[in-house]
Design an enzyme around this catalytic site. Structure first.
Site, PDB file in Angstrom:
ATOM      1  N   ASP A   1      53.077   2.028   9.629  1.00 30.11           N
ATOM      2  CA  ASP A   1      52.821   3.344   9.020  1.00 30.11           C
ATOM      3  C   ASP A   1      51.809   3.296   7.887  1.00 30.11           C
ATOM      4  O   ASP A   1      51.468   4.334   7.331  1.00 30.11           O
ATOM      5  CB  ASP A   1      54.123   3.906   8.434  1.00 30.11           C
ATOM      6  CG  ASP A   1      54.598   3.102   7.235  1.00 30.11           C
ATOM      7  OD1 ASP A   1      54.788   1.877   7.383  1.00 30.11           O
ATOM      8  OD2 ASP A   1      54.722   3.678   6.140  1.00 30.11           O
TER       9      ASP A   1
ATOM     10  N   ASP B   1      56.680  -3.047  11.883  1.00 30.61           N
ATOM     11  CA  ASP B   1      56.777  -2.990  10.426  1.00 30.61           C
ATOM     12  C   ASP B   1      58.190  -2.484  10.083  1.00 30.61           C
ATOM     13  O   ASP B   1      58.885  -1.924  10.937  1.00 30.61           O
ATOM     14  CB  ASP B   1      55.690  -2.041   9.909  1.00 30.61           C
ATOM     15  CG  ASP B   1      55.884  -1.663   8.472  1.00 30.61           C
ATOM     16  OD1 ASP B   1      56.010  -2.577   7.639  1.00 30.61           O
ATOM     17  OD2 ASP B   1      55.922  -0.442   8.166  1.00 30.61           O
TER      18      ASP B   1
ATOM     19  N   ASP C   1      59.520  -0.888   6.515  1.00 32.55           N
ATOM     20  CA  ASP C   1      59.664   0.325   5.698  1.00 32.55           C
ATOM     21  C   ASP C   1      58.676   1.401   6.143  1.00 32.55           C
ATOM     22  O   ASP C   1      57.478   1.140   6.254  1.00 32.55           O
ATOM     23  CB  ASP C   1      59.412  -0.018   4.220  1.00 32.55           C
ATOM     24  CG  ASP C   1      60.474  -0.953   3.676  1.00 32.55           C
ATOM     25  OD1 ASP C   1      61.413  -0.478   3.037  1.00 32.55           O
ATOM     26  OD2 ASP C   1      60.377  -2.172   3.941  1.00 32.55           O
TER      27      ASP C   1
HETATM   28 MG   LIG Z   1      55.517   0.281   6.205  1.00 28.62          MG
END
Ligand SMILES: [Mg+2]
Length: 244
Positions: free
Chosen positions: A203, A25, A27
Site C-alpha cells: 500500500d 506487506d 500494515d
Molecule cells: Mg504498508
C-alpha cells in the site's frame, strides 16, 4: 465494498493462480493502519486465511514488511511463514528459527542520538529504533513531516550508504541497498518461490520497489489503493479465495 472504495479502484482484482509466489506487506495491506504500529489489531481469521493460502501456494507466500522480525513473529504467532523483516534486511524461513541477515549495516548510534535530540522538542514525533534502521513517526504531529524529512535527509547526506525512505506518516533512515525489491529478488532465487510468478501486494511508497521487482520478473504489483480500494479488508477477502 463501499462505493468510495470502488471509485478508487483503477485496476481489476486478478483471480489468484496456483503458480504465484505471493509477497504481502503487513500494515495497510493485511492490517488496518492504527494510531501507532503497536496498536494494530490482527483481525479474527487472518492467520487461518494466511495458513490456507500458504498451503494452496505450496509454501510460496512471504510477508515483506518494514517491521522488525520480533514484531512480525508476535503478530503472526503461532503461524510460521517466510518473513522478510525491516524491508528485507533480515529473513526468516519457516523451517528454521535462525534469522539470516542479508545486510548488516545498522544505522550508526550517533545518528540515532542526533535524531533523539532533535525530536525531543517536537511533541507527537517519536523514534522507533530497529536493528538495521530507524523510523521517525509523525502521525500525531503531521505538521512536523517536513522537519522530520529534512532532519533525516541531512543525516543521510553526510553518509552516502544511507538513504531516507518515505512511508505513511513516517520517514525511515536505512542502508541504501535494503529495500523490498531486493527482498523479492532474494526470495525468488530459492524454493518454494523460484520458477513461480511473483505477485507483490502493498500500500505504500516502500512497496513500489517490490512492485517493480515483481514486474521485472514478469509478475504483478498490486497496489492496495488502486486494486483494493485502499481497504485491507478487501485484501483479506480476496486472500480467502486462495483455497481449493
Ligand atoms: Mg504498508
Amino acid at each position: 465494498m463501499t462505493a468510495a472504495e470502488t471509485s478508487l479502484m483503477t485496476q481489476p482484482i486478478p483471480i489468484p493462480q496456483k503458480n504465484w509466489a505471493l509477497f504481502l506487506d503487513m500494515d495497510g495491506t493485511l492490517l488496518d493502519i492504527a494510531d501507532s504500529p503497536a496498536e494494530v489489531i490482527v483481525p479474527v481469521g487472518l492467520l487461518a486465511t494466511l495458513e490456507v493460502a500458504e498451503k494452496w501456494l505450496d509454501g510460496a507466500l512471504a510477508i515483506v514488511s518494514g517491521r522488525t522480525l520480533g514484531e512480525l513473529e508476535t503478530l503472526l504467532s503461532p503461524l510460521k511463514l517466510f518473513l522478510a523483516a525491516e524491508h528485507g534486511a533480515i529473513f526468516l524461513a519457516p523451517e528454521t528459527r535462525l534469522p539470516r541477515i542479508v545486510l548488516a549495516h545498522p544505522v550508526p548510534r550517533h545518528m540515532a542520538t542526533m535524531i533523539e535530540a532533535a525530536i525531543a522538542s517536537w511533541p507527537g514525533v517519536f523514534l522507533e529504533v530497529k536493528s538495521y534502521g530507524v523510523a521517525v513517526h509523525f502521525r500525531h504531529a503531521p505538521q512536523r513531516g517536513e522537519d522530520v524529512k529534512a532532519l533525516l535527509e541531512g543525516l543521510a547526506d553526510g553518509c552516502r550508504d544511507f538513504s531516507v525512505l518515505p512511508g505513511r506518516m513516517v520517514y525511515e533512515l536505512r542502508h541504501r541497498q535494503v529495500n523490498k525489491g531486493r527482498a523479492v529478488a532474494e526470495l525468488m532465487q530459492r524454493p518454494p518461490f523460484s520458477g513461480r510468478v511473483p505477485v507483490f501486494v502493498g500500500d505504500d511508497v516502500t512497496d513500489e520497489e517490490g512492485f517493480r521487482e515483481a514486474e521485472r520478473q514478469n509478475g504483478i504489483g498490486l497496489h492496495v489503493g488502486e486494486v483494493f480500494g485502499g481497504s485491507p479488508e478487501n485484501v483479506r477477502r480476496w486472500l480467502r479465495c486462495l483455497r481449493d
